[in-house]
Scaffold this motif. Structure first.
Motif, PDB file in Angstrom:
ATOM      1  N   UNK A   1      18.103 120.036 -45.098  1.00 35.55           N
ATOM      2  CA  UNK A   1      17.670 120.277 -46.471  1.00 35.55           C
ATOM      3  C   UNK A   1      18.412 121.489 -47.025  1.00 35.55           C
ATOM      4  N   UNK A   2      18.891 121.371 -48.272  1.00 31.31           N
ATOM      5  CA  UNK A   2      19.615 122.467 -48.900  1.00 31.31           C
ATOM      6  C   UNK A   2      21.026 122.641 -48.385  1.00 31.31           C
ATOM      7  N   UNK A   3      21.561 121.618 -47.715  1.00 36.21           N
ATOM      8  CA  UNK A   3      22.897 121.710 -47.117  1.00 36.21           C
ATOM      9  C   UNK A   3      23.967 122.061 -48.147  1.00 36.21           C
ATOM     10  N   UNK A   4      23.926 121.401 -49.299  1.00 38.90           N
ATOM     11  CA  UNK A   4      24.910 121.662 -50.357  1.00 38.90           C
ATOM     12  C   UNK A   4      24.172 122.003 -51.646  1.00 38.90           C
ATOM     13  N   UNK A   5      24.777 122.810 -52.451  1.00 32.27           N
ATOM     14  CA  UNK A   5      24.231 123.162 -53.756  1.00 32.27           C
ATOM     15  C   UNK A   5      24.108 121.891 -54.597  1.00 32.27           C
ATOM     16  N   UNK A   6      22.978 121.657 -55.248  1.00 27.55           N
ATOM     17  CA  UNK A   6      22.830 120.445 -56.073  1.00 27.55           C
ATOM     18  C   UNK A   6      23.937 120.276 -57.111  1.00 27.55           C
ATOM     19  N   UNK A   7      24.525 121.370 -57.555  1.00 29.26           N
ATOM     20  CA  UNK A   7      25.606 121.293 -58.539  1.00 29.26           C
ATOM     21  C   UNK A   7      26.810 120.522 -57.989  1.00 29.26           C
ATOM     22  N   UNK A   8      27.027 120.578 -56.682  1.00 27.13           N
ATOM     23  CA  UNK A   8      28.128 119.841 -56.061  1.00 27.13           C
ATOM     24  C   UNK A   8      27.936 118.346 -56.303  1.00 27.13           C
ATOM     25  N   UNK A   9      26.739 117.840 -56.067  1.00 28.10           N
ATOM     26  CA  UNK A   9      26.443 116.438 -56.314  1.00 28.10           C
ATOM     27  C   UNK A   9      26.516 116.082 -57.796  1.00 28.10           C
ATOM     28  N   UNK A  10      26.060 116.996 -58.644  1.00 29.16           N
ATOM     29  CA  UNK A  10      26.110 116.752 -60.084  1.00 29.16           C
ATOM     30  C   UNK A  10      27.550 116.632 -60.579  1.00 29.16           C
ATOM     31  N   UNK A  11      28.430 117.459 -60.050  1.00 32.98           N
ATOM     32  CA  UNK A  11      29.846 117.385 -60.419  1.00 32.98           C
ATOM     33  C   UNK A  11      30.434 116.048 -59.964  1.00 32.98           C
TER      34      UNK A  11
END
Length: 144
Positions: free
Chosen positions: A19-29
């Motif tokens: 959980x929290x592995x990558x910043x959600x902004x990475x997925x949003x981009x």
């Protein structure tokens, strides 16, 4: 990086969560870039085609009409090869992702495919399956 419980989860169940592995902004981009590509080369420009190339991407429209679809991406089931450009490439080649997979497999890695799956309301979706059925891998191990 991989804890004892995660290693046990991988060995016993074939997966584990961070959980929290990558910043959600990475997925949003990654999502925004993929949708931008779909809109630039929409399925409506390829009527009747079960899949089509759009630059380095391979786009697979939904197999059946999706009621209520408004935007071009509402008609798309999957987009392949997103790792070849932009945010998806940056993530796939990042030390965050690469170090984890290298540790998990205890070997150097190579990204052979990426897939962005859109789960649109009313669409058929993807049935349960094992990826190894679709890919004749001759080199082990692999991770998805």
């Amino acid at each position: 990086m991989i804890g004892v419980a995660q290693r046990r989860g991988w060995d016993d169940d074939g997966f584990f969560l961070i959980r929290g592995f990558a910043d959600p902004e990475v997925g949003q981009v990654m999502a925004a870039e993929t949708i931008e590509q779909i809109r630039a080369e929409p399925p409506q420009a390829h009527p009747g085609e079960p899949a089509y190339a759009a630059g380095h991407l391979f786009i697979q429209p939904e197999a059946k009409r999706v009621d209520g679809a408004v935007h071009p991406e509402d008609h798309v089931a999957k987009v392949f090869n997103t790792h070849l450009d932009g945010g998806a490439r940056a993530f796939a080649t990042s030390t965050l992702c690469g170090d984890l997979v290298c540790e998990l497999l205890d070997a150097p890695v190579d990204v052979f495919q990426s897939m962005f799956i859109l789960k649109n309301p009313g669409a058929w979706g993807q049935p349960w399956h094992q990826d190894s059925y679709y890919f004749n891998f001759d080199r082990q191990p692999q991770v998805g």
